[in-house]
Scaffold this active site. Sequence first.
Site, PDB file in Angstrom:
ATOM      1  CE1 TYR A 176      -8.381-110.179 -41.667  1.00 39.55           C
ATOM      2  CE2 TYR A 176      -8.799-108.293 -43.088  1.00 39.55           C
ATOM      3  CZ  TYR A 176      -9.261-109.296 -42.274  1.00 39.55           C
ATOM      4  OH  TYR A 176     -10.614-109.430 -42.054  1.00 39.55           O
ATOM      5  CB  THR A 195     -14.950-109.735 -44.474  1.00 41.44           C
ATOM      6  OG1 THR A 195     -14.796-110.119 -43.097  1.00 41.44           O
ATOM      7  CG2 THR A 195     -15.619-108.393 -44.589  1.00 41.44           C
ATOM      8  CG  HIS A 214     -16.036-102.682 -38.331  1.00 40.68           C
ATOM      9  ND1 HIS A 214     -16.739-103.426 -39.260  1.00 40.68           N
ATOM     10  CD2 HIS A 214     -14.799-102.518 -38.878  1.00 40.68           C
ATOM     11  CE1 HIS A 214     -15.973-103.687 -40.302  1.00 40.68           C
ATOM     12  NE2 HIS A 214     -14.797-103.150 -40.098  1.00 40.68           N
TER      13      HIS A 214
END
Length: 767
Positions: A584, A597, A468
């Site tokens: 979230y 993000t 990630h």
Amino acid sequence: MAEAHQAVAFQFTVGPDGIDLQLSHEALRQVYLSGLHSWKKKFIRFKNGILNGVYPGSAPGFMLVLAGYLGRAHYLKVDPSLGLLVKLGRHVPVSRYMSVQKQMLVGGVMVGTGLWIAIIFSMRTVLKGLLSWHGWMFAPHGKMTWQIRLWLILVNIFSGMQTPMLYSFQNSLPHLPVPSVKDTMRRYLESVQPLLSDEEHRRMQSLALDFEKNLGPKLQWYLKLKSWWASNYVSDWWEEYIYLRGRGPIMVNSNYYVMDFLYAFPTHLQAARAGNIIHAIMLYRRKLDRAQIKPLMLQNTIPMCSSQYERMFNTSRIPGIETDTVQHMSDSRHIVVHHRGRYFKVWMFYDGRLLLPREIEQQMERILADTSEPQPGEETLAALTAGDRVPWACARNAYLRHGKNKKSLDTVEKAAFFVTLDDTEQRPESLDHYAKSLLHGKCYDRWFDKSINLIVFKNGTMGLNAEHSWADAPIVGHLWEQVLSMDPVKLGYTADGHCRGEPHPNLPGPQRLQWNIPPECQTMIANSLSVAVALANDVDSHIIPFSDFGKGLIKKYKISPDAFIQLALQLAHYRDKGKFCLTYEASMTRLYREGRTETVRSCTMESCAFVRAMISNKTREEKLCLLTQAAKKHQQMYRLAMTGQGTDRHLFCLYVVSKYLGQDSPFLQEVLSEPWRLSTSQTPLQQGELFDLVNHPEYVTTGGGFGPVADDGYGVAYVIVGEKLINFHISSKCSSPETDSHRFGNNIRQAMLDMLNLFELDKKTLK
């Protein structure tokens, strides 16, 4: 292996008649072709660098400006350089050897080029200013004001006339703005109001006010300074502190997965599926290297940042004691394949070209046919990448950076990507087990540090596991959509399931990697494996292909599909746990340069009012009104997050600055320690034109998911596919008595249906 390959370009023997030197023409030929490929790639990158550097300028535009300028100077009989060349001639004697006509021509070219460059930078500056305005995003859906129309026309004009390449807009994108401390405090307090009692909220107001008046302005000054200097004031700290400095396992906790088609089964042959998919991925990499991928554009006009694509391939996360690093190679001509505990290096090029699908299948068949046993410690070696980071860093430095281990480890870490030929079968009838296999497998049969792990199962089903830190899921999703669209249609298979084409008669076989893993390292591997297995066994995954209705029906009632789903999740969570929680939802900030993000805090006062109404005896009209209000609030918050006016990234960066200054903030410490018990993310389908779902509904993708974020919470990823399908990927921990992924899945399904019933739809519209 089935074949041995001559790895040297010459051989020699010593006899009574002297030295007999034998050159291998085939090896020399391969060296020549390899060098040719390398120089060709360098030239393409150099050319693209120039084209991106002068965008929105172009060669035809340059010729037009030059011809216009020289023509005007010739017509008016004036020096096109305006005396510049004469001044230069005093210092550069070359002008003495040129005629007056040549001096005028050279001077005109110099000044014309300068004029062209000035026009480019002016257009780029204006375009950056235009892209900094986001009023279009806040306009009512379906309404186009004259201001927005004019703005779109200007954006199109200043974007240039030629087709942009992947990185063409990078220099024209605005920098992410820093919100004011006052606005962030206000939005934060509003977001936690439905979760706190009146007394708790007053306490948080007091902490926030103290921070806003005292420490906040000082920290804000440093952030402002960074925003002026850096391309993005968030992204580098986000990558370092959220991803690379984490010392826990990245398996389950950070890495995520992407699945295959939901209904299509192109072939049952494992090697054939791997052949087509690997070839398709390499074709995508070639397009990426040549910047031939179209940049993602909202409304086909507004560009989004493409910087995250740069490290998609040839990238590996390298463990460290205090922090990891991301190692990216400019090129890699091989992949590494794992099968039954063995590692194989497979070259992707031969005869100066990329291997064809049938040739890659041939290599996979050779690996599957290999009956050799793993070397001591080799079978579970990759468990080091699945466990805690510090033991992995220690083992890597002490035992794997010397001798043959260093060469083999470099081969893995510098590969284009990692492939696992899994010895299990996965089927859509058991999507939950399929998801767990992609998320963690056996904990030692994926190299979790690689940017991309391609997993191909024994029955031809496949998927990805992605690290990630280097990029977010939409980047991998873009690749995956291209690959899936190519596999069954453009590449295809023969009637018996093989890749099209013929095997290569002289193709050198894969090379087995060699390891010498001492007992001490094997002990460390075993310890990491035990940590990883405990983590994997605690994951409770559940996947719901929700096909009762989709975005087509939701949009008929002028509700945002994403807002509808988020409200359904709020209703489902309240029914599941009897309370609200900090929620979230990931949104992107790629309208800005190097944006990643931002968080949308989906649990709002409006969503809570709607949920309470749904479990009460309020009328249908009242519930529907509250649903509409909550959906509008959610859309507003999503737009704020996308346009740099979110809350959490600003608070995160303020916290980092406070740590650098050594000044603790009770407010920031409390805010950043709050757990996200419901973590959600939509994986958007970005290239819908690649799939003809009307005529081929079997080509719907399953989407992907991630592990639970909180020990007592849920992780929910969802993908909206076509008009009639929404796939939910739910994860939680078995060890938590508060969560159950199947129970939560049932609550999601019921919440979606209950919300739809508010519209009193005729049953025929569901068909």
